[in-house]
Every structure is written in C-alpha cells, then in structure tokens.
Design a protein around this motif. Structure first.
Motif, PDB file in Angstrom:
ATOM      1  N   GLU A  19       0.774  -1.402  -0.368  1.00 39.48           N
ATOM      2  CA  GLU A  19       0.648  -0.085  -0.327  1.00 39.48           C
ATOM      3  C   GLU A  19       1.184   1.472  -0.222  1.00 39.48           C
ATOM      4  N   GLN A  20       0.758   2.186  -0.894  1.00 39.91           N
ATOM      5  CA  GLN A  20       1.491   3.292  -0.952  1.00 39.91           C
ATOM      6  C   GLN A  20       0.771   4.306  -1.576  1.00 39.91           C
ATOM      7  N   THR A  21       1.044   6.177  -1.809  1.00 42.49           N
ATOM      8  CA  THR A  21       0.789   6.667  -1.766  1.00 42.49           C
ATOM      9  C   THR A  21       1.498   7.444  -3.099  1.00 42.49           C
ATOM     10  N   CYS A  22       1.203   7.534  -4.260  1.00 39.67           N
ATOM     11  CA  CYS A  22       1.914   7.675  -6.001  1.00 39.67           C
ATOM     12  C   CYS A  22       2.866   8.743  -5.074  1.00 39.67           C
ATOM     13  N   GLY A  23       4.130   9.530  -5.653  1.00 43.49           N
ATOM     14  CA  GLY A  23       4.899  10.826  -5.070  1.00 43.49           C
ATOM     15  C   GLY A  23       4.698  11.384  -5.903  1.00 43.49           C
ATOM     16  N   GLN A  24       4.105  11.415  -7.091  1.00 49.33           N
ATOM     17  CA  GLN A  24       3.400  12.029  -8.038  1.00 49.33           C
ATOM     18  C   GLN A  24       2.053  12.867  -7.808  1.00 49.33           C
ATOM     19  N   CYS A  25       1.715  11.631  -8.007  1.00 50.50           N
ATOM     20  CA  CYS A  25       0.007  12.603  -8.718  1.00 50.50           C
ATOM     21  C   CYS A  25      -0.710  12.218  -6.825  1.00 50.50           C
ATOM     22  N   GLN A  26      -0.458  11.409  -6.080  1.00 49.54           N
ATOM     23  CA  GLN A  26      -1.066  11.011  -4.552  1.00 49.54           C
ATOM     24  C   GLN A  26      -1.782  10.690  -4.531  1.00 49.54           C
ATOM     25  N   ALA A  27      -2.135   9.600  -5.930  1.00 50.57           N
ATOM     26  CA  ALA A  27      -3.096   8.687  -5.389  1.00 50.57           C
ATOM     27  C   ALA A  27      -2.861   7.333  -4.800  1.00 50.57           C
ATOM     28  N   HIS A  28      -4.335   6.494  -4.336  1.00 48.25           N
ATOM     29  CA  HIS A  28      -3.627   5.155  -3.647  1.00 48.25           C
ATOM     30  C   HIS A  28      -3.345   4.731  -3.505  1.00 48.25           C
ATOM     31  N   VAL A  29      -2.043   3.389  -4.342  1.00 43.38           N
ATOM     32  CA  VAL A  29      -2.092   2.704  -5.202  1.00 43.38           C
ATOM     33  C   VAL A  29      -1.982   1.408  -3.807  1.00 43.38           C
ATOM     34  N   ARG A  30      -2.710   0.178  -4.726  1.00 42.79           N
ATOM     35  CA  ARG A  30      -1.560  -0.699  -3.815  1.00 42.79           C
ATOM     36  C   ARG A  30      -1.314  -1.997  -5.350  1.00 42.79           C
ATOM     37  N   VAL A  31       0.054  -2.743  -4.533  1.00 47.96           N
ATOM     38  CA  VAL A  31       0.989  -2.983  -5.600  1.00 47.96           C
ATOM     39  C   VAL A  31       0.885  -4.380  -5.208  1.00 47.96           C
ATOM     40  N   CYS A  58       1.573 -23.031  -6.427  1.00 45.54           N
ATOM     41  CA  CYS A  58       2.493 -23.829  -7.464  1.00 45.54           C
ATOM     42  C   CYS A  58       3.236 -24.020  -6.111  1.00 45.54           C
ATOM     43  N   ASN A  59       3.474 -23.848  -5.428  1.00 45.24           N
ATOM     44  CA  ASN A  59       4.675 -24.217  -3.943  1.00 45.24           C
ATOM     45  C   ASN A  59       5.492 -24.587  -4.203  1.00 45.24           C
ATOM     46  N   SER A  60       6.407 -22.630  -4.825  1.00 44.58           N
ATOM     47  CA  SER A  60       7.097 -22.749  -5.083  1.00 44.58           C
ATOM     48  C   SER A  60       7.402 -21.429  -4.619  1.00 44.58           C
ATOM     49  N   LEU A  61       9.023 -21.519  -4.958  1.00 47.51           N
ATOM     50  CA  LEU A  61       9.781 -19.815  -4.535  1.00 47.51           C
ATOM     51  C   LEU A  61      10.320 -19.901  -5.975  1.00 47.51           C
ATOM     52  N   VAL A  62       9.629 -18.366  -5.702  1.00 45.42           N
ATOM     53  CA  VAL A  62       9.318 -17.336  -7.768  1.00 45.42           C
ATOM     54  C   VAL A  62      11.033 -16.226  -7.533  1.00 45.42           C
ATOM     55  N   SER A  63      11.572 -16.267  -8.129  1.00 48.51           N
ATOM     56  CA  SER A  63      12.650 -15.707  -8.759  1.00 48.51           C
ATOM     57  C   SER A  63      12.355 -13.636  -8.608  1.00 48.51           C
ATOM     58  N   LYS A  64      13.059 -13.470  -8.196  1.00 52.27           N
ATOM     59  CA  LYS A  64      12.253 -12.316  -7.915  1.00 52.27           C
ATOM     60  C   LYS A  64      12.218 -11.332  -9.227  1.00 52.27           C
ATOM     61  N   ARG A  65      13.283 -11.900 -10.573  1.00 52.32           N
ATOM     62  CA  ARG A  65      13.335 -11.693 -11.554  1.00 52.32           C
ATOM     63  C   ARG A  65      11.937 -11.568 -12.655  1.00 52.32           C
ATOM     64  N   SER A  66      11.557 -12.939 -11.929  1.00 56.19           N
ATOM     65  CA  SER A  66      10.474 -13.347 -12.820  1.00 56.19           C
ATOM     66  C   SER A  66       9.204 -12.839 -12.799  1.00 56.19           C
ATOM     67  N   VAL A  67       9.052 -11.889 -10.862  1.00 53.71           N
ATOM     68  CA  VAL A  67       8.302 -11.169 -10.474  1.00 53.71           C
ATOM     69  C   VAL A  67       7.136 -10.478 -11.580  1.00 53.71           C
ATOM     70  N   HIS A  68       5.824 -10.553 -11.538  1.00 56.31           N
ATOM     71  CA  HIS A  68       5.507  -9.641 -12.078  1.00 56.31           C
ATOM     72  C   HIS A  68       4.438  -8.973 -11.496  1.00 56.31           C
ATOM     73  N   PHE A  69       4.461  -7.534 -11.548  1.00 56.61           N
ATOM     74  CA  PHE A  69       3.572  -6.462 -10.268  1.00 56.61           C
ATOM     75  C   PHE A  69       2.614  -6.245 -11.534  1.00 56.61           C
ATOM     76  N   CYS A  70       1.471  -5.455 -10.251  1.00 60.08           N
ATOM     77  CA  CYS A  70       0.718  -4.503 -10.484  1.00 60.08           C
ATOM     78  C   CYS A  70      -0.246  -3.870  -9.921  1.00 60.08           C
ATOM     79  N   ALA A  71      -0.035  -2.547 -10.313  1.00 52.47           N
ATOM     80  CA  ALA A  71      -1.058  -1.599  -9.500  1.00 52.47           C
ATOM     81  C   ALA A  71      -2.177  -1.803  -9.786  1.00 52.47           C
ATOM     82  N   ALA A  72      -2.915  -1.191  -8.515  1.00 52.94           N
ATOM     83  CA  ALA A  72      -4.338  -0.190  -8.894  1.00 52.94           C
ATOM     84  C   ALA A  72      -4.448   0.707  -7.939  1.00 52.94           C
ATOM     85  N   ILE A  73      -5.275   1.338  -7.808  1.00 56.25           N
ATOM     86  CA  ILE A  73      -5.969   2.266  -7.121  1.00 56.25           C
ATOM     87  C   ILE A  73      -6.455   1.989  -5.652  1.00 56.25           C
TER      88      ILE A  73
END
Length: 76
Positions: A19-31, A58-73
């Motif tokens: 949970e964070q606030t966008c530094g540019q537009c101040q929107a409340h965003v969940r990543v 999947c019951n497995s560890l996932v590499s940081k390099r392959s994680v996808h991130f999704c942001a929603a207001i």
C-alpha cells in the motif's frame, strides 16, 4: 524486473510496499506481486533485509527477476 507504474499518472512505483501513495499524483495505490506461472498473488517473505516471493498455488519460490507487479488505485 520492471517497476510497476501508477495507473493514474504512469509514475514509477516502489515494489517494497503493498500500500502506498504515488509521489507524483498522490493516488492511493496497491502493488501486488503476481506469479508468472499461475497468475496468482505471491506471498512476500522478508528476512534479514532480503525479500523473496512464494507462490502458495504452485507451492514454490519465485525469483525476484520473474515476478510481475500489478498496480491498482485504492479507494480512500
């Protein structure tokens, strides 16, 4: 790993906090970290300053390099 963008203004967001606030537009965003295999939300494992990701579906560890991130207001 590409940083997620704010859905409102397209500014780069930080992946270290769900949970964070966008530094540019101040929107409340969940990543959310998404598994590249099954597209389910990943669990963040924090230890000794490191962050890893685990997929409960999947019951497995996932590499940081392959994680996808999704942001929603989030409603205020």
């Amino acid at each position: 790993m590409q940083a997620p963008l704010c859905p409102s203004c397209q500014a780069e967001l930080d992946t270290r906090s769900k949970e964070q606030t966008c530094g540019q537009c101040q929107a409340h965003v969940r990543v959310t970290a998404i598994c590249p295999t099954c597209q389910q939300e990943l669990e963040r494992l924090k230890a000794c300053g490191a962050v890893d990701y685990f997929c409960n579906h999947c019951n497995s560890l996932v590499s940081k390099r392959s994680v996808h991130f999704c942001a929603a207001i989030q409603p205020v």
